[in-house]
Design a protein around this motif. Structure first.
Motif, mmCIF file in Angstrom:
data_model
loop_
_atom_site.group_PDB
_atom_site.id
_atom_site.type_symbol
_atom_site.label_atom_id
_atom_site.label_comp_id
_atom_site.label_asym_id
_atom_site.label_seq_id
_atom_site.Cartn_x
_atom_site.Cartn_y
_atom_site.Cartn_z
ATOM 1 N N LEU A 387 0.758 -1.184 -0.012
ATOM 2 C CA LEU A 387 -0.234 -0.057 0.064
ATOM 3 C C LEU A 387 1.114 1.322 0.098
ATOM 4 N N ILE A 388 0.572 2.099 -0.970
ATOM 5 C CA ILE A 388 1.402 3.235 -1.215
ATOM 6 C C ILE A 388 0.743 4.438 -0.920
ATOM 7 N N CYS A 389 1.158 5.447 0.181
ATOM 8 C CA CYS A 389 0.366 6.506 0.483
ATOM 9 C C CYS A 389 1.201 7.739 0.201
ATOM 10 N N TRP A 390 0.480 8.913 -0.396
ATOM 11 C CA TRP A 390 0.898 10.368 -0.558
ATOM 12 C C TRP A 390 0.167 11.255 0.340
ATOM 13 N N SER A 391 0.849 11.838 1.159
ATOM 14 C CA SER A 391 0.034 12.789 2.097
ATOM 15 C C SER A 391 0.478 14.173 1.711
ATOM 16 N N ILE A 392 -0.546 14.885 1.326
ATOM 17 C CA ILE A 392 -0.081 16.339 0.678
ATOM 18 C C ILE A 392 -0.840 17.194 1.671
ATOM 19 N N PHE A 393 0.088 17.607 2.747
ATOM 20 C CA PHE A 393 -0.075 18.545 3.598
ATOM 21 C C PHE A 393 1.452 19.160 4.213
ATOM 22 N N PRO A 394 1.744 20.038 4.909
ATOM 23 C CA PRO A 394 2.921 20.444 5.344
ATOM 24 C C PRO A 394 3.566 19.402 6.247
ATOM 25 N N GLY A 444 -9.721 -0.424 -6.437
ATOM 26 C CA GLY A 444 -8.887 -1.639 -7.259
ATOM 27 C C GLY A 444 -7.530 -0.827 -7.617
ATOM 28 N N GLY A 445 -7.026 -1.041 -8.807
ATOM 29 C CA GLY A 445 -5.695 -0.604 -9.335
ATOM 30 C C GLY A 445 -5.844 0.978 -9.349
ATOM 31 N N GLU A 446 -6.923 1.630 -9.542
ATOM 32 C CA GLU A 446 -7.271 2.943 -10.002
ATOM 33 C C GLU A 446 -6.793 3.881 -8.597
ATOM 34 N N GLY A 447 -6.742 3.494 -7.250
ATOM 35 C CA GLY A 447 -6.570 4.208 -6.187
ATOM 36 C C GLY A 447 -7.764 4.631 -5.603
ATOM 37 N N VAL A 448 -7.346 5.541 -4.460
ATOM 38 C CA VAL A 448 -8.520 6.333 -3.642
ATOM 39 C C VAL A 448 -7.565 7.530 -3.070
ATOM 40 N N CYS A 458 -4.869 12.811 1.117
ATOM 41 C CA CYS A 458 -3.919 11.628 1.265
ATOM 42 C C CYS A 458 -4.539 10.694 -0.007
ATOM 43 N N HIS A 459 -3.581 10.489 -0.895
ATOM 44 C CA HIS A 459 -4.067 9.539 -1.884
ATOM 45 C C HIS A 459 -3.321 8.053 -1.834
ATOM 46 N N PHE A 460 -4.105 7.014 -1.840
ATOM 47 C CA PHE A 460 -3.388 5.507 -1.741
ATOM 48 C C PHE A 460 -3.533 4.776 -2.886
ATOM 49 N N ASN A 480 -14.821 13.334 15.711
ATOM 50 C CA ASN A 480 -15.104 14.568 15.189
ATOM 51 C C ASN A 480 -13.889 14.927 14.251
ATOM 52 N N ILE A 481 -13.198 14.143 13.669
ATOM 53 C CA ILE A 481 -12.300 14.398 12.482
ATOM 54 C C ILE A 481 -13.072 13.885 11.205
ATOM 55 N N LYS A 482 -13.637 14.914 10.323
ATOM 56 C CA LYS A 482 -14.465 14.725 9.202
ATOM 57 C C LYS A 482 -13.361 13.939 7.957
ATOM 58 N N ILE A 483 -13.719 12.875 7.460
ATOM 59 C CA ILE A 483 -13.092 12.252 6.384
ATOM 60 C C ILE A 483 -14.035 11.912 5.436
ATOM 61 N N MET A 484 -13.707 12.312 4.172
ATOM 62 C CA MET A 484 -14.556 12.000 3.090
ATOM 63 C C MET A 484 -13.777 11.353 1.754
ATOM 64 N N ARG A 485 -14.322 10.258 1.230
ATOM 65 C CA ARG A 485 -13.644 9.771 0.012
ATOM 66 C C ARG A 485 -14.023 10.775 -1.255
ATOM 67 N N ARG A 486 -12.989 10.953 -2.197
ATOM 68 C CA ARG A 486 -12.979 11.460 -3.544
ATOM 69 C C ARG A 486 -12.314 10.844 -4.461
ATOM 70 N N ASP A 487 -12.764 10.818 -5.800
ATOM 71 C CA ASP A 487 -12.144 10.477 -6.743
ATOM 72 C C ASP A 487 -10.772 11.140 -6.993
ATOM 73 N N ASP A 488 -9.834 10.323 -7.692
ATOM 74 C CA ASP A 488 -8.659 10.771 -8.005
ATOM 75 C C ASP A 488 -8.617 12.122 -8.892
ATOM 76 N N ILE A 489 -7.871 13.066 -8.669
ATOM 77 C CA ILE A 489 -7.953 14.538 -9.228
ATOM 78 C C ILE A 489 -6.832 14.256 -10.518
ATOM 79 N N LEU A 490 -6.060 13.454 -10.288
ATOM 80 C CA LEU A 490 -4.784 13.635 -11.403
ATOM 81 C C LEU A 490 -5.348 13.198 -12.732
ATOM 82 N N PRO A 491 -6.262 12.379 -13.072
ATOM 83 C CA PRO A 491 -6.699 12.295 -14.745
ATOM 84 C C PRO A 491 -7.320 13.483 -15.074
ATOM 85 N N PHE A 492 -7.815 14.427 -14.360
ATOM 86 C CA PHE A 492 -8.617 15.607 -14.548
ATOM 87 C C PHE A 492 -7.466 16.728 -15.004
#
Length: 543
Positions: A387-394, A444-448, A458-460, A480-492
């Motif tokens: 499992l590969i993770c990219w965390s985009i924050f300082p 699947g292989g597209e990631g989340v 964070c992208h996985f 009280n930590i709000k977390i939501m799933r979203r589609d990968d933005i890179l293809p756009f």
């Protein structure tokens, strides 16, 4: 419309001198006397230093050398190298200018805002009890301008506004702010990023695409387009730190002449959350009115440190003891005070087209390993797969770690070691808080991608033999930590054809530059050889 000259330019609260440590508190007379006293003391010190310099210069050279060798001359008094080259009058004027500047700040900013912005205290105070209380202030005919953040999209989107859209004649504008963190220029923001946002909002809540815009209030991207869509009466709503006050500041006719709004300290436009405490009405060009409302309350918590978090002169953060006040500030209650402003400023998504602007963290095939994201969120997969993770924050390279269990994350949060403190972003009041299971995600292989409110994105991605039914990922977090799933933005946001063309063009340009440098070097070498030959010919001719 209230007279904003009698309000604080930070929180918008009316000035008062009655209750200390509250928004709007500003003891004018006390601050004025304090500044005058400090300027007087500085003037006396400078005058004494000048008299000592005059006395020192009147002595003989032998006495001067003796005093300097004995070290009896104080620093800044009688020492030529420490004397003010411009004279004492300039030093006095500098002290007076500093006192005058402090006096001007006290006239437009309350003490609550000055202490919060200067880093002395981090105050988290929500101005309203509920979101309904804010929305009830808006007339049905007015236009609602809803701002949300681009980095933690869609956690800051208020989808409940679609429930009232059919009940009111007024229009609702959906504006994504801080687009500069996603795309490097406004052109690609409008052609690529905006398409992604419109499709997501329309898919989730049925938001009309024509009512969605992407801007950057820091760089004034498309602010004029927003102005053209406003009606005569408009209201800004949204969560904390989505740029509502900064946008209102730029759109207002009075401050529009200042140019870039980032250079101006205005009403509520700070990087700390929940600064705006009162509604502020701006008069725009064309007799339009724009009201900046306080931020939405975040999820309520049961045990919240409601008191201020103080900062010493040495720069150390000292967190106050928890109080019984329920501030409803959500994730900001869990974060360390010195990280709040850094996370609020955000982190750019991409380093180069198609590459995230952060290092990757890889979990091996061991089934017990999981990923800790600052001690706030943990991610675990059910299959023995990488499992590969990219965390985009300082500071994500320190805060994103591979750990062995959830108990290890709690142990790191409670640890006082400097190394462990760099790994965790949880303050000491919530270091004992457990991480509970929030959701299960199958992909699947597209990631989340996961958006964490107030932290970032964070992208996985998985690597290896993926099961036919996909990989199930369990997400754990504190309450009280709000977390939501979203589609990968890179293809756009990336265009493979254009990217390939850019790569080819850059390689051709690099090859041309290399050829030109080689040709220039060859010509220079030939000239040098010709010069040496002529020197030899001349030497034989003289013989």
């Amino acid at each position: 419309m209230d007279n904003i000259a009698k309000r604080c330019f930070g929180c918008g609260t009316a000035f008062h001198e009655h209750v200390p440590d509250t928004p709007g508190f500003n003891p004018f007379e006390a601050e004025k006397k304090k500044a005058q006293k400090k300027a007087t003391i500085t003037s006396i010190k400078v005058e004494k230093s000048r008299q000592a310099d005059v006395l020192f210069e009147s002595l003989d050279e032998d006495k001067k050398e003796f005093l300097l060798s004995q070290g009896t001359v104080e620093t800044g008094m009688g020492s030529p190298q420490n004397a003010d080259p411009h004279g004492p009058s300039v030093a006095i004027s500098k002290a007076q200018d500093k006192a005058e500047k402090r006096s001007k700040m006290s006239k437009i900013f309350c003490k609550w805002c000055r202490d919060s912005v200067n880093g002395k205290e981090l105050r988290l105070s929500v101005a309203v009890e509920s979101k309904k209380q804010l929305l009830d202030q808006i007339p049905k005919e007015a236009t609602i301008v809803h701002l949300f953040d681009a980095m933690d999209f869609p956690t800051t989107v208020d989808f409940e506004l679609m429930n009232i859209a059919s009940k009111r004649p007024g229009r609702i504008l959906w504006i994504m702010n801080r687009s500069d963190l996603i795309m490097p220029d406004n052109e690609r923001t409008q052609t690529r990023l905006l398409k992604y946002v419109r499709e997501e909002l329309n898919r989730i809540a049925g938001v009309p695409p024509n009512n969605v815009m992407a801007i950057s209030s820091n760089y004034n991207w498309n602010a004029d387009e927003v102005f053209s869509q406003l009606s005569n009466d408009n209201y800004l709503v949204g969560h904390a730190n989505t740029g509502k006050s900064t946008l209102a500041l730029y759109l207002s006719y009075k401050f529009r002449q200042q140019g870039n709004s980032r250079k101006f300290w205005g009403l509520g436009s700070w990087s700390n959350p929940f600064i705006t405490q009162q509604s502020i009405t701006y008069l725009l060009e064309g007799n339009k009115y724009l009201t900046d409302l306080p931020s939405y309350p975040e999820h309520a918590t049961n045990n919240i440190p409601g008191g201020p978090m103080r900062k010493t002169r040495a720069g150390n953060i000292i967190e106050s003891q928890p109080t019984a006040t329920n501030t409803e500030t959500g994730v900001y209650d869990y974060l360390k005070p010195n990280l709040v402003r850094k996370l609020t400023n955000g982190h750019r998504l991409l380093r180069t087209p198609g590459m995230y602007n952060c290092p990757q963290v890889v979990v091996s095939t061991l089934p017990t390993q999981l990923i800790s994201i600052g001690g706030l969120v943990a991610v675990k997969r059910d299959s023995p797969i990488h499992l590969i993770c990219w965390s985009i924050f300082p500071d994500s390279n320190y805060k994103t770690r591979v750990v062995s269990s959830l108990e290890k994350i709690t142990e790191i949060n409670q640890s006082t070691q400097k190394t462990h403190e760099r790994w965790s972003m949880v303050n000491k009041h919530h270091s004992n808080s457990p991480l509970n299971k929030k959701m299960e995600i199958k992909f699947g292989g597209e990631g989340v991608s996961l958006a964490i409110r107030g932290v970032g994105l964070c992208h996985f991605h998985v690597y290896g033999r993926i099961p036919e039914d996909g990989v199930t990922m369990e997400v754990y977090s504190m309450d009280n930590i709000k977390i939501m799933r979203r589609d990968d933005i890179l293809p756009f946001i990336r265009n493979p054809r254009n990217r390939l063309k850019e790569l080819k063009d850059s390689r051709r340009e690099a090859a041309r530059d290399k050829s030109a440098r080689a040709k220039k070097k060859s010509v220079a070498k030939k000239r040098q050889i010709a010069t040496e030959r002529m020197q030899v010919v001349d030497a034989y001719a003289d013989m």
